[in-house]
Write a protein that holds these residues in place. Sequence first.
Motif, PDB file in Angstrom:
ATOM      1  N   THR A 297       0.783  -1.207  -0.052  1.00 53.54           N
ATOM      2  CA  THR A 297      -0.164   0.017  -0.006  1.00 53.54           C
ATOM      3  C   THR A 297       0.765   1.239   0.160  1.00 53.54           C
ATOM      4  OG1 THR A 297      -1.741  -1.139   1.253  1.00 53.54           O
ATOM      5  CG2 THR A 297      -1.745   1.194   1.201  1.00 53.54           C
ATOM      6  N   ARG A 298       1.891   1.125   0.835  1.00 53.07           N
ATOM      7  CA  ARG A 298       2.828   2.316   0.838  1.00 53.07           C
ATOM      8  C   ARG A 298       3.585   2.603  -0.584  1.00 53.07           C
ATOM      9  NH1 ARG A 298       6.178   1.568   6.579  1.00 53.07           N
ATOM     10  NH2 ARG A 298       4.252   2.207   7.937  1.00 53.07           N
ATOM     11  N   ARG A 299       3.959   1.698  -1.359  1.00 46.73           N
ATOM     12  CA  ARG A 299       4.398   1.680  -2.412  1.00 46.73           C
ATOM     13  C   ARG A 299       3.482   2.230  -3.577  1.00 46.73           C
ATOM     14  NH1 ARG A 299       6.930  -3.616  -4.890  1.00 46.73           N
ATOM     15  NH2 ARG A 299       7.872  -3.808  -2.728  1.00 46.73           N
ATOM     16  N   LEU A 300       2.249   1.820  -3.368  1.00 45.43           N
ATOM     17  CA  LEU A 300       1.062   2.393  -4.427  1.00 45.43           C
ATOM     18  C   LEU A 300       0.870   3.965  -4.173  1.00 45.43           C
ATOM     19  CD1 LEU A 300      -1.552  -0.568  -4.302  1.00 45.43           C
ATOM     20  CD2 LEU A 300       0.292  -0.025  -6.141  1.00 45.43           C
ATOM     21  N   LEU A 301       1.167   4.310  -2.714  1.00 45.34           N
ATOM     22  CA  LEU A 301       0.502   5.739  -2.555  1.00 45.34           C
ATOM     23  C   LEU A 301       2.042   6.856  -2.476  1.00 45.34           C
ATOM     24  CD1 LEU A 301      -1.822   5.011   0.323  1.00 45.34           C
ATOM     25  CD2 LEU A 301      -2.410   5.560  -2.038  1.00 45.34           C
ATOM     26  N   SER A 302       3.103   5.987  -2.866  1.00 42.14           N
ATOM     27  CA  SER A 302       4.301   6.944  -2.852  1.00 42.14           C
ATOM     28  C   SER A 302       4.415   7.830  -4.033  1.00 42.14           C
ATOM     29  CB  SER A 302       5.662   5.790  -3.129  1.00 42.14           C
ATOM     30  OG  SER A 302       5.569   5.287  -4.021  1.00 42.14           O
ATOM     31  N   ARG A 303       4.951   8.870  -3.896  1.00 46.44           N
ATOM     32  CA  ARG A 303       5.066   9.977  -4.854  1.00 46.44           C
ATOM     33  C   ARG A 303       6.317   9.702  -5.654  1.00 46.44           C
ATOM     34  NH1 ARG A 303       9.095  13.464  -3.809  1.00 46.44           N
ATOM     35  NH2 ARG A 303      10.197  13.198  -1.680  1.00 46.44           N
ATOM     36  N   ILE A 304       6.136  10.282  -6.914  1.00 46.30           N
ATOM     37  CA  ILE A 304       7.092  10.079  -7.704  1.00 46.30           C
ATOM     38  C   ILE A 304       8.638  10.858  -7.572  1.00 46.30           C
ATOM     39  CG2 ILE A 304       8.080  10.664 -10.167  1.00 46.30           C
ATOM     40  CD1 ILE A 304       5.010  10.466 -11.057  1.00 46.30           C
ATOM     41  N   GLN A 305       9.808  10.191  -7.351  1.00 40.40           N
ATOM     42  CA  GLN A 305      10.899  10.842  -6.676  1.00 40.40           C
ATOM     43  C   GLN A 305      11.694  11.427  -7.954  1.00 40.40           C
ATOM     44  OE1 GLN A 305      13.214   7.801  -4.489  1.00 40.40           O
ATOM     45  NE2 GLN A 305      11.336   7.348  -3.255  1.00 40.40           N
ATOM     46  N   ASP A 306      12.892  12.175  -7.543  1.00 40.74           N
ATOM     47  CA  ASP A 306      13.576  12.882  -8.250  1.00 40.74           C
ATOM     48  C   ASP A 306      14.568  11.537  -8.692  1.00 40.74           C
ATOM     49  OD1 ASP A 306      15.092  14.267  -9.764  1.00 40.74           O
ATOM     50  OD2 ASP A 306      16.027  15.490  -8.060  1.00 40.74           O
ATOM     51  N   ALA A 307      14.977  11.665 -10.113  1.00 44.98           N
ATOM     52  CA  ALA A 307      15.915  10.832 -10.330  1.00 44.98           C
ATOM     53  C   ALA A 307      17.194  10.727  -9.943  1.00 44.98           C
ATOM     54  CB  ALA A 307      15.983  11.018 -12.116  1.00 44.98           C
ATOM     55  N   LEU A 308      17.664  12.063  -9.190  1.00 49.55           N
ATOM     56  CA  LEU A 308      18.992  12.043  -8.879  1.00 49.55           C
ATOM     57  C   LEU A 308      18.849  12.253  -7.446  1.00 49.55           C
ATOM     58  CD1 LEU A 308      20.892  14.292 -11.428  1.00 49.55           C
ATOM     59  CD2 LEU A 308      20.935  11.662 -11.034  1.00 49.55           C
ATOM     60  N   GLU A 309      17.724  11.949  -6.673  1.00 56.02           N
ATOM     61  CA  GLU A 309      17.684  12.028  -5.114  1.00 56.02           C
ATOM     62  C   GLU A 309      18.685  10.923  -4.494  1.00 56.02           C
ATOM     63  OE1 GLU A 309      14.142  11.967  -1.595  1.00 56.02           O
ATOM     64  OE2 GLU A 309      13.790  11.764  -3.793  1.00 56.02           O
ATOM     65  N   PRO A 315      28.919  16.871 -12.326  1.00 55.78           N
ATOM     66  CA  PRO A 315      28.135  17.942 -12.908  1.00 55.78           C
ATOM     67  C   PRO A 315      27.749  17.285 -14.412  1.00 55.78           C
ATOM     68  CG  PRO A 315      29.859  18.930 -12.005  1.00 55.78           C
ATOM     69  CD  PRO A 315      30.248  17.700 -11.737  1.00 55.78           C
ATOM     70  N   LYS A 316      29.117  17.170 -15.280  1.00 59.77           N
ATOM     71  CA  LYS A 316      28.564  16.723 -16.653  1.00 59.77           C
ATOM     72  C   LYS A 316      27.668  15.332 -16.681  1.00 59.77           C
ATOM     73  CE  LYS A 316      32.709  18.811 -18.333  1.00 59.77           C
ATOM     74  NZ  LYS A 316      34.058  18.687 -19.354  1.00 59.77           N
ATOM     75  N   LEU A 317      28.099  14.189 -15.874  1.00 63.75           N
ATOM     76  CA  LEU A 317      27.276  13.139 -16.024  1.00 63.75           C
ATOM     77  C   LEU A 317      25.975  13.377 -15.133  1.00 63.75           C
ATOM     78  CD1 LEU A 317      27.246  10.075 -16.313  1.00 63.75           C
ATOM     79  CD2 LEU A 317      28.276   9.926 -14.078  1.00 63.75           C
ATOM     80  N   GLU A 318      25.889  14.229 -14.232  1.00 66.84           N
ATOM     81  CA  GLU A 318      24.390  14.572 -13.746  1.00 66.84           C
ATOM     82  C   GLU A 318      23.744  15.084 -14.694  1.00 66.84           C
ATOM     83  OE1 GLU A 318      22.514  17.097  -9.998  1.00 66.84           O
ATOM     84  OE2 GLU A 318      24.686  16.468 -10.176  1.00 66.84           O
ATOM     85  N   GLU A 319      24.211  16.100 -15.506  1.00 62.02           N
ATOM     86  CA  GLU A 319      23.435  16.731 -16.539  1.00 62.02           C
ATOM     87  C   GLU A 319      23.122  15.838 -17.770  1.00 62.02           C
ATOM     88  OE1 GLU A 319      24.106  20.378 -19.843  1.00 62.02           O
ATOM     89  OE2 GLU A 319      25.415  19.725 -18.417  1.00 62.02           O
ATOM     90  N   ARG A 320      23.795  14.681 -17.976  1.00 62.06           N
ATOM     91  CA  ARG A 320      23.391  13.809 -18.921  1.00 62.06           C
ATOM     92  C   ARG A 320      22.474  12.811 -18.369  1.00 62.06           C
ATOM     93  NH1 ARG A 320      27.637   9.860 -22.242  1.00 62.06           N
ATOM     94  NH2 ARG A 320      26.165   9.100 -23.868  1.00 62.06           N
ATOM     95  N   VAL A 321      22.614  12.195 -17.366  1.00 59.26           N
ATOM     96  CA  VAL A 321      21.593  11.229 -16.790  1.00 59.26           C
ATOM     97  C   VAL A 321      20.198  11.944 -16.543  1.00 59.26           C
ATOM     98  CG1 VAL A 321      23.299   9.807 -16.003  1.00 59.26           C
ATOM     99  CG2 VAL A 321      22.243  11.497 -14.313  1.00 59.26           C
ATOM    100  N   ARG A 322      20.143  13.209 -16.250  1.00 58.35           N
ATOM    101  CA  ARG A 322      18.893  13.880 -15.899  1.00 58.35           C
ATOM    102  C   ARG A 322      18.122  14.025 -17.248  1.00 58.35           C
ATOM    103  NH1 ARG A 322      17.001  16.573 -12.024  1.00 58.35           N
ATOM    104  NH2 ARG A 322      18.962  16.707 -10.610  1.00 58.35           N
ATOM    105  N   ASP A 323      18.909  14.218 -18.443  1.00 55.77           N
ATOM    106  CA  ASP A 323      18.286  14.391 -19.565  1.00 55.77           C
ATOM    107  C   ASP A 323      17.728  13.194 -20.097  1.00 55.77           C
ATOM    108  OD1 ASP A 323      18.899  16.876 -19.891  1.00 55.77           O
ATOM    109  OD2 ASP A 323      20.809  16.514 -21.087  1.00 55.77           O
ATOM    110  N   ILE A 324      18.338  12.031 -19.760  1.00 57.03           N
ATOM    111  CA  ILE A 324      17.946  10.441 -20.048  1.00 57.03           C
ATOM    112  C   ILE A 324      16.661  10.208 -19.281  1.00 57.03           C
ATOM    113  CG2 ILE A 324      18.454   8.155 -19.617  1.00 57.03           C
ATOM    114  CD1 ILE A 324      21.398   8.785 -20.280  1.00 57.03           C
ATOM    115  N   ALA A 325      16.604  10.760 -17.979  1.00 60.09           N
ATOM    116  CA  ALA A 325      15.520  10.706 -17.019  1.00 60.09           C
ATOM    117  C   ALA A 325      14.130  11.410 -17.652  1.00 60.09           C
ATOM    118  CB  ALA A 325      15.725  10.822 -15.514  1.00 60.09           C
TER     119      ALA A 325
END
Length: 589
Positions: A297-309, A315-325
């Motif tokens: 039930t908690r999993r069903l009610l969980s909110r969408i998380q940030d991809a890099l939380e 910084p460069k890799l973070e920018e690239r994977v954020r674009d992928i997300a």
Amino acid sequence: MSWLFGYNKGQQLPPQVPGVPAPPPGGDGDGDKNKAKDKWSNFDPTGLERAAKAARELDQSRHAKEALQLAKMQEETLHLEQNAKIKEYEAAVEQLKNEQIRVQSEERRKTLNEETKQNQARALYQDKLARQRYEDQLRQQQQMNEDNLRKQEESVQKQEAMRRSTVEHEMELRHKNEMLRIEAEARARAKVERENADIIREQIRLKAAEHRQTVLESITTAGTVFGEGFRAFVSDWDKVTATVAGLTLLAVGVYSAKNATGVAGRFVEARLGKPSLVRDTSRITVAEAFKHPIKVTRRLLSRIQDALEGVVLSPKLEERVRDIAIATRNTKNNKGLYRNILMYGPPGTGKTLFAKKLAMHSGMDYAIMTGGDVAPMGRDGVTAMHKVFDWANTSKRGLLLFVDEADAFLRKRSTEKISEDLRATLNAFLYRTGEQSNKFMLVLASNQPEQFDWAINDRIDEIVNFQLPGLDERERLVRLYFDKYVLKPASEGKQRLKVAQFDYGKKCSELAKITEGMSGREISKLGVAWQAAAYASEDGILTEAMIDARVADAVRQHQQKMEWLRAEGKEGDKGGKNPLQHLLEGTPV
């Protein structure tokens, strides 16, 4: 007209300054009468006579008026010069007064600044004293609390020891009484049996005779009944036919139910159950829903998380994977075709963690399987692989299939090391991933991507290199895990963990420099080691020395691992850099 009366132009009185008493005329202001008498006694009146004579001649002259005008102009000029000098003197005096006022103001300002500095120093000192008093009070209070707690524990231990000894004594007395009672009952029973031995034997004999007679009568009655029933059944062919048909239908029903149950079970397993190759998944299964309803039930009610939380990258890799997300989330929302991703790099750099965060951020389910589980399955590997993709195609939310250590079974088919069963499993994998799907997204992770079969490389749409963290990333990781494993448990107060007083930020910056070359997983293990060190101490306080000791030990272990890796790289490298050397240097293969 001073020259007419014998006065010299150079002997003029100084101008009078306002506020300053003028000196007496004709001297230095001493007022000596004797000197005045001597001065007038030596006075020569010839000058006056000559002046009077010149005045009479001037009056009789035709140029008298012009001379008087000229004399008047000279007097006015002298008067103006005297006034100018007086003004200059007054201006000088005024400037001197202004300079005195400025100097006094400057002195007053310096005095005020010095008083302010002294007040600030006094306030800082008082604040320092107050802090020290407060810390001493806290330390004393903590010591008192610890003493009270220790006394309470000692009291509880004493009470527990007394209660234990009392219980043991009671059990011992109860055991003795029970033994005495059993012994007395045994004596009494033996005495009664000795006295009634003849009666008891007679009773046993009568019971045995009655039992024997009852058994014989039961056998005779049962034989008679079964015999008559069998003769009646055999003589009636309708009953025989109905019995045989019933048994036949019963056998057919049992066989059909068994096969139908197997087919239904396989269908439910393919649609709802977790395949054997999947190690972990966020997809909810029927068994998990029954076992852990609250967690589901908690999993069903969980909110969408940030991809890099919780993921620390450059910084460069973070920018690239954020674009992928972002692209993956939009693809899922628009029901487009997912792109397959290859993530390679040293172990512990966040590949698996990012895959899970990517699935949660995109609103998809994730499933994790490892390449090392495929080879031991042998001939069953093909069937298991098809089950994985059949199960993935039934996902309504979309499935992110993460294959960790993918090079363990996706290696080149041309080599002789790969078995026939593993080659067949690889062919099944290639068949199911030949076209892009809108049901599942394939994410591969590997430390040695150069071992992939060329057909696998053809199915990859995006390649991402996860390198070891730099200085800034290591500092962020150290602060993250120090806060997670040390500061939060210490601030909650529910655990036996405290932190000594030192500069946490400065210490984290120092540790980031010391842990050069370590991965994110190794730094997270450092946080666990700090927490374990605090739990292992007597007072539960984590000191700076304990942190340094754990870090030094981890650095030594890391260096030892790197030496083993270098030795292995030298043994396996005969012509150029091999994958292990690339892994050591953090460069692409």
